[in-house]
Each structure stands twice: as C-alpha cells, then as structure tokens.
Design a protein around this motif. Sequence first.
Motif, PDB file in Angstrom:
ATOM      1  N   LYS A  47      15.797 -16.222  12.886  1.00  0.00           N
ATOM      2  CA  LYS A  47      15.983 -14.840  13.008  1.00  0.00           C
ATOM      3  C   LYS A  47      15.738 -14.005  12.319  1.00  0.00           C
ATOM      4  CE  LYS A  47      20.723 -16.072  15.218  1.00  0.00           C
ATOM      5  NZ  LYS A  47      22.034 -15.535  15.550  1.00  0.00           N
ATOM      6  N   VAL A  48      14.712 -13.042  12.270  1.00  0.00           N
ATOM      7  CA  VAL A  48      14.344 -11.772  11.366  1.00  0.00           C
ATOM      8  C   VAL A  48      14.086 -10.323  12.457  1.00  0.00           C
ATOM      9  CG1 VAL A  48      12.661 -14.010  10.303  1.00  0.00           C
ATOM     10  CG2 VAL A  48      11.609 -12.346  12.005  1.00  0.00           C
ATOM     11  N   SER A  49      14.528  -9.687  11.076  1.00  0.00           N
ATOM     12  CA  SER A  49      14.474  -8.478  11.699  1.00  0.00           C
ATOM     13  C   SER A  49      13.310  -8.155  12.169  1.00  0.00           C
ATOM     14  CB  SER A  49      15.038  -7.291  10.267  1.00  0.00           C
ATOM     15  OG  SER A  49      13.711  -7.184   9.527  1.00  0.00           O
ATOM     16  N   HIS A  50      13.275  -6.676  13.071  1.00  0.00           N
ATOM     17  CA  HIS A  50      11.595  -6.808  13.784  1.00  0.00           C
ATOM     18  C   HIS A  50      10.661  -6.434  12.886  1.00  0.00           C
ATOM     19  CE1 HIS A  50       9.215  -5.947  17.309  1.00  0.00           C
ATOM     20  NE2 HIS A  50       8.704  -4.429  17.461  1.00  0.00           N
ATOM     21  N   PRO A  51       9.259  -7.381  12.417  1.00  0.00           N
ATOM     22  CA  PRO A  51       8.386  -7.178  11.954  1.00  0.00           C
ATOM     23  C   PRO A  51       7.594  -5.741  12.175  1.00  0.00           C
ATOM     24  CG  PRO A  51       7.555  -8.556  13.566  1.00  0.00           C
ATOM     25  CD  PRO A  51       9.404  -8.532  13.508  1.00  0.00           C
ATOM     26  N   ILE A  52       7.112  -5.306  10.676  1.00  0.00           N
ATOM     27  CA  ILE A  52       6.369  -3.965  10.611  1.00  0.00           C
ATOM     28  C   ILE A  52       4.771  -5.354  11.259  1.00  0.00           C
ATOM     29  CG2 ILE A  52       5.052  -2.043   9.483  1.00  0.00           C
ATOM     30  CD1 ILE A  52       8.510  -2.107   8.788  1.00  0.00           C
ATOM     31  N   ARG A  53       4.347  -4.533  11.685  1.00  0.00           N
ATOM     32  CA  ARG A  53       2.567  -5.266  11.704  1.00  0.00           C
ATOM     33  C   ARG A  53       2.018  -4.611  10.426  1.00  0.00           C
ATOM     34  NH1 ARG A  53       0.844  -7.314  16.608  1.00  0.00           N
ATOM     35  NH2 ARG A  53       2.444  -6.755  17.991  1.00  0.00           N
ATOM     36  N   PRO A  54       1.197  -5.450  10.281  1.00  0.00           N
ATOM     37  CA  PRO A  54       0.522  -4.423   8.842  1.00  0.00           C
ATOM     38  C   PRO A  54      -0.434  -3.840   9.332  1.00  0.00           C
ATOM     39  CG  PRO A  54       0.129  -7.227   9.118  1.00  0.00           C
ATOM     40  CD  PRO A  54       1.000  -7.298   9.935  1.00  0.00           C
ATOM     41  N   LYS A  55      -1.380  -3.205   8.577  1.00  0.00           N
ATOM     42  CA  LYS A  55      -2.506  -1.985   8.788  1.00  0.00           C
ATOM     43  C   LYS A  55      -3.969  -3.435   9.317  1.00  0.00           C
ATOM     44  CE  LYS A  55      -1.323   2.609   8.121  1.00  0.00           C
ATOM     45  NZ  LYS A  55      -1.643   4.134   7.460  1.00  0.00           N
ATOM     46  N   ALA A  56      -4.739  -2.310  10.294  1.00  0.00           N
ATOM     47  CA  ALA A  56      -6.459  -3.618   9.983  1.00  0.00           C
ATOM     48  C   ALA A  56      -6.628  -2.810   8.565  1.00  0.00           C
ATOM     49  CB  ALA A  56      -6.911  -2.335  10.845  1.00  0.00           C
ATOM     50  N   PRO A  57      -7.259  -3.931   8.512  1.00  0.00           N
ATOM     51  CA  PRO A  57      -7.879  -3.970   7.105  1.00  0.00           C
ATOM     52  C   PRO A  57      -8.640  -2.593   7.182  1.00  0.00           C
ATOM     53  CG  PRO A  57      -7.887  -6.244   7.888  1.00  0.00           C
ATOM     54  CD  PRO A  57      -7.235  -5.284   9.381  1.00  0.00           C
ATOM     55  N   SER A  58      -9.511  -2.374   8.075  1.00  0.00           N
ATOM     56  CA  SER A  58     -10.546  -0.822   8.036  1.00  0.00           C
ATOM     57  C   SER A  58      -9.216   0.260   7.466  1.00  0.00           C
ATOM     58  CB  SER A  58     -10.945  -0.799   9.292  1.00  0.00           C
ATOM     59  OG  SER A  58      -9.750  -0.776  10.476  1.00  0.00           O
ATOM     60  N   ALA A  59      -8.146   0.307   7.847  1.00  0.00           N
ATOM     61  CA  ALA A  59      -7.787   1.176   7.547  1.00  0.00           C
ATOM     62  C   ALA A  59      -6.541   2.031   6.060  1.00  0.00           C
ATOM     63  CB  ALA A  59      -6.562   1.181   8.839  1.00  0.00           C
ATOM     64  N   THR A  60      -7.389   0.361   5.805  1.00  0.00           N
ATOM     65  CA  THR A  60      -6.308   0.607   4.179  1.00  0.00           C
ATOM     66  C   THR A  60      -7.054   1.421   3.281  1.00  0.00           C
ATOM     67  OG1 THR A  60      -7.905  -1.103   4.164  1.00  0.00           O
ATOM     68  CG2 THR A  60      -5.219  -1.433   4.461  1.00  0.00           C
ATOM     69  N   SER A  61      -7.994   1.784   3.467  1.00  0.00           N
ATOM     70  CA  SER A  61      -9.708   2.501   2.676  1.00  0.00           C
ATOM     71  C   SER A  61      -9.128   3.809   2.082  1.00  0.00           C
ATOM     72  CB  SER A  61     -10.777   2.404   2.793  1.00  0.00           C
ATOM     73  OG  SER A  61     -11.048   3.204   3.819  1.00  0.00           O
ATOM     74  N   ILE A  62      -9.080   4.770   1.295  1.00  0.00           N
ATOM     75  CA  ILE A  62      -8.498   6.410   1.012  1.00  0.00           C
ATOM     76  C   ILE A  62      -9.343   7.065   3.088  1.00  0.00           C
ATOM     77  CG2 ILE A  62      -9.132   8.137  -0.363  1.00  0.00           C
ATOM     78  CD1 ILE A  62      -8.253   6.395  -2.437  1.00  0.00           C
ATOM     79  N   PRO A  63     -10.357   7.083   2.893  1.00  0.00           N
ATOM     80  CA  PRO A  63     -10.849   8.173   4.120  1.00  0.00           C
ATOM     81  C   PRO A  63     -10.480   7.746   5.067  1.00  0.00           C
ATOM     82  CG  PRO A  63     -12.769   6.978   2.595  1.00  0.00           C
ATOM     83  CD  PRO A  63     -11.620   5.968   2.681  1.00  0.00           C
ATOM     84  N   ALA A  64      -9.912   6.252   5.557  1.00  0.00           N
ATOM     85  CA  ALA A  64      -9.104   5.843   6.750  1.00  0.00           C
ATOM     86  C   ALA A  64      -7.932   6.721   6.625  1.00  0.00           C
ATOM     87  CB  ALA A  64      -9.094   4.853   7.521  1.00  0.00           C
ATOM     88  N   ILE A  65      -7.412   6.658   5.411  1.00  0.00           N
ATOM     89  CA  ILE A  65      -6.333   7.146   5.378  1.00  0.00           C
ATOM     90  C   ILE A  65      -6.360   8.826   5.659  1.00  0.00           C
ATOM     91  CG2 ILE A  65      -4.183   7.505   3.386  1.00  0.00           C
ATOM     92  CD1 ILE A  65      -4.514   4.624   2.702  1.00  0.00           C
ATOM     93  N   LEU A  66      -7.160   9.015   5.039  1.00  0.00           N
ATOM     94  CA  LEU A  66      -7.292  10.766   5.492  1.00  0.00           C
ATOM     95  C   LEU A  66      -6.975  11.082   7.092  1.00  0.00           C
ATOM     96  CD1 LEU A  66      -9.076  11.155   2.157  1.00  0.00           C
ATOM     97  CD2 LEU A  66      -7.005  12.549   2.518  1.00  0.00           C
ATOM     98  N   LYS A  67      -8.021  10.000   7.640  1.00  0.00           N
ATOM     99  CA  LYS A  67      -8.764  10.739   8.693  1.00  0.00           C
ATOM    100  C   LYS A  67      -7.586  10.564   9.485  1.00  0.00           C
ATOM    101  CE  LYS A  67     -11.514   9.075  12.720  1.00  0.00           C
ATOM    102  NZ  LYS A  67     -10.722   9.205  13.641  1.00  0.00           N
ATOM    103  N   SER A  68      -6.791   9.623   9.142  1.00  0.00           N
ATOM    104  CA  SER A  68      -5.171   9.042   9.798  1.00  0.00           C
ATOM    105  C   SER A  68      -4.715  10.330  10.288  1.00  0.00           C
ATOM    106  CB  SER A  68      -4.250   8.178  10.099  1.00  0.00           C
ATOM    107  OG  SER A  68      -4.096   7.962   8.460  1.00  0.00           O
ATOM    108  N   LEU A  69      -4.243  11.470   8.449  1.00  0.00           N
ATOM    109  CA  LEU A  69      -3.201  11.940   8.202  1.00  0.00           C
ATOM    110  C   LEU A  69      -3.882  13.152   9.135  1.00  0.00           C
ATOM    111  CD1 LEU A  69      -2.651  11.294   4.646  1.00  0.00           C
ATOM    112  CD2 LEU A  69      -1.217  11.654   6.206  1.00  0.00           C
TER     113      LEU A  69
END
Length: 494
Positions: A47-69
């Motif tokens: 029994k686990v709480s609903h897991p949060i999917r980790p971000k795709a490795p491509s989205a972990t860079s600063i430009p990618a974060i800025l783009k998502s924002l």
Amino acid sequence: LVPEHPCVSPVSNQVFERRLIEKYIAENGVDPINGQPLSEEQLIDIKVSHPIRPKAPSATSIPAILKSLQDEWDAVMLHSFTLRQQLQTTRQELSHALYQHDAACRVIARLTKEVTAAREALATLKPQAGLIAPQATPASQTAAGAGGEAMEVSEQVGMTPEIIQKLQDKATVLTTERKKRGKTVPEDLIRAEDLGKFRQVASHGLHSASIPGIISLDLCPTDTNKVLTGGADKNVVVFDRREEQIVATLKGHTKKVSSVIYHPAQSVVFSASPDSTIRVWSVTGGNCVQVIRAHEASVTGLSLHATGDYLLSSSEDQYWAFSDIQTGRVLTKVTDETAGCALTCAQFHPDGLIFGTGTADSQIKIWDLKERTNVANFPGHSGPVTSIAFSENGYYLATGAQDSSLKLWDLRKLKNFKTITLDNNYEVKSLVFDQSGTYLAVGGSDIRVYICKQWSEVLNFSDHSGLVTGVAFGEHAQFLASTGMDRSLKFYSL
C-alpha cells in the motif's frame, strides 16, 4: 519507473509491477529473480500513496523549466483574456436587455393610459347610449345634441310638456314655502352683532402647490360641512369641514375648474371648465359618471335647478344650455342673436322658472325657462359681469362686474335700487346671499358681508394673500367659508 500497482514476491523479496509479474508467472510459474516456484496467491500488495511521476530527464534542465513556466503563464493569460471577452459580451447583452425592458415599460405605460382614456370614454357613452336607443324612433331625435343646426331640433324635442309641468309644480311649492318663511327670520340665524365678531378659525391648503389657486367654491345646501372646491390644477376636491380632511379628489378636466356645485340630496357634484365640458361626479365612487358636452367654448357658469334634476350652464359660445343630469343630454340651448356676446355667469332664481345670465358687455339678462325667451335686461354696469346672485326672498338680485361696484336690482319693479361703490380696482369675483336672504357676502380683493335692507357693511376680512374667488355661508350663517388664489380654504365664525 515507479510501478502503478506494486507487489512483493516472498520468494525473492523483490518489488514488481503486479500486471507484469502476473503475466510472467502465468507463462513460467517461477520467480524471475532466483527461478524458484511462485504463484499469484503468494504475491503481497504494497500500500503506497499515489506516486508522483518524475519529470522526464529532458525537463530537468533550466531552459526546459523556463519553457514550462512560460507555457503555463501563456495558458493563464489566455484564460484571463477569454474571461474578459465573456464579461464584455455579457455586459453588452445586459445593456440590450435593459434597453428592451425600458422600452417595454414605456409601451405598457402608454397602453395603460390609452386603456384608461378608453374606459372613461366608454363610461360617458354608456348612459347616453342606453337612453338614446329606446327613444330613437323620431328621426329628428338622433340629431339632438350634435351642435349647430341640430341643436334647433333638440330644442323642439327637449323641453317636453312633462318637464315644463315638473318645473311649474316645483316652483309653486317653493313660492308657497317662501311666503311662509318670509314672515319670520329663522331662530338659529346669527344676529348681525354676532356676525361682526367673526374671526378666522381654520385655514386649509388644498389643491396643487405647483399650480396654486382655488377658483370655485360651493357648500352642500343640506349639510354645509361638506365643502367642494375647483382648482387651477384641473382637480375638484371634496372636503369635510368637521373632520378637517379631504374626502375625494376628482380628476378628469383638462383645464382649470371654473365652477362647482354640490347636489343637495345626492352624493353627486358638478363641475365646469374652460375645456368646454361639464362633468358629473360620484363622491362615494370618486369617479366621473357623466360628461355633458353642451358647449363649444369655455363653460363660464353653472347652476342647479331646485328639482335637483337639471343643470343650467352658460358659455363663451354665447349660448346657455339646460341639461338633464341623469342622461347627460342637452334639453335646450339658446342664444340671444341680437346681442352676439359671450355669457360670463348664470344663476337660477330660487323658484327655478326664471334665471339670470351675465354677459361680457356688462348686461344682465333675465330669461324665462319655460318659454326660453329673454324677458328683461338690466344695463348699468361697465365691464364684463363677473357674478350674479338671487336672494332667497325671490325679489332681489345682486350683481358684480369689473367696474368695482355692486348693484342690487328689484325684480318686481325691474330696476336698480342700490349701488354699492367699492374701492378703486376692487375685483368682485363671488356674490352669495345666505339661505334666509338676510346677509350678502362679497368675495374679491377681500371679503365683505352686508346686511340686506340697510346694505351696511358688518364684516371685512383680508386674510387671503391672493384674490378671493369664492365665498359661502354655512347653515343659518353660523360660519363663513372662503377660497382664494393662495390655494387656501378658510373658515370664519365666532
């Protein structure tokens, strides 16, 4: 990857995705790690709480974060813009709806007004239609009351022998009664010395303040506490002196109300106006029950016959008319072709067989009602005659004109036996004898009361700030009422 439904194998103590391990067991029947036998029943769910999917490795860079924002900001802005557009549209729709509501209200108001006017017209037509229909056998009668030449026809038909007999019978009764009364003065009549002590006891502001002025006054002969006034505001007001309150406000005239009369026996009042109509009103119903269209010009005088069934009116169209108040029909309409002059006032003699009219060229004409002829003329005034009054004794006639004088005429000798000269520029607006014929009241620039026979002044009031337009005596002259252009109704007594 994080499993969606994790479960543990007791054989190897490893965590698997349940869907995948079940498939593997079904095919091989062993644990994939150490190859030992394993069945589905052995698997233990975690029994686990609903897991949060980790971000795709491509989205972990600063430009990618800025783009998502940036994407999220754009989405919020777009949503805000859409909301604003919807608000604008809603506002426009609301303003359209308000305009339509406003227009609908106007249409409803106009229709209500038209319905009221139609109802009034119907109310005035109903009694006439009911009465003319059964009598419409003679062709001449349909033309009656139409005006012009048709009036001549109306005259032939109108004064039937029955009506003339009714007038004659009433006159005989009245003359006999007067002769009895004439010998004694009523016991309750106020004495001259007490009359001289009268003071103003009440003042009431009636009618509209924006169009000030009370133009006419009458008291009910059988109950002088019932007061009737006509105003410059086109309304007729019934006032109770004892209760000190307005009983009814009657609306319908399109111009000021120049004459009013209170019926002695019924809860009915009459009014005349420069709008050329005479209206019959019910006090209890507060409505107009009859419109008498006897004239083509301003109605200047009104007088009720002693029978209480007929009305005399005078007009600027040079005619006087005799109308039936029940049917609203004009029975006869007469003019003096030789004079060709507007009539300014009219008053029945107490017997009701003769009456007087005043003219714009200072003549007083006496008419025989049965014969519909001019039987006497009283010249002597200068300027239009403003008021005439017959004394209850049946012999005296008082007249006032725009020459600041008051003349008294003896109807037996047909001559002027007394002239009371008033101050310069004094305007006489109203003349009235009390019911015993002992006192004469004059209203105009002020109020004066004279004692008959001596013709000496016993009272003088100048309490009104405007011109006095009406005076009237209470029962046995126990009080005096007056109205003026200052829109006040005043009462004077001891």
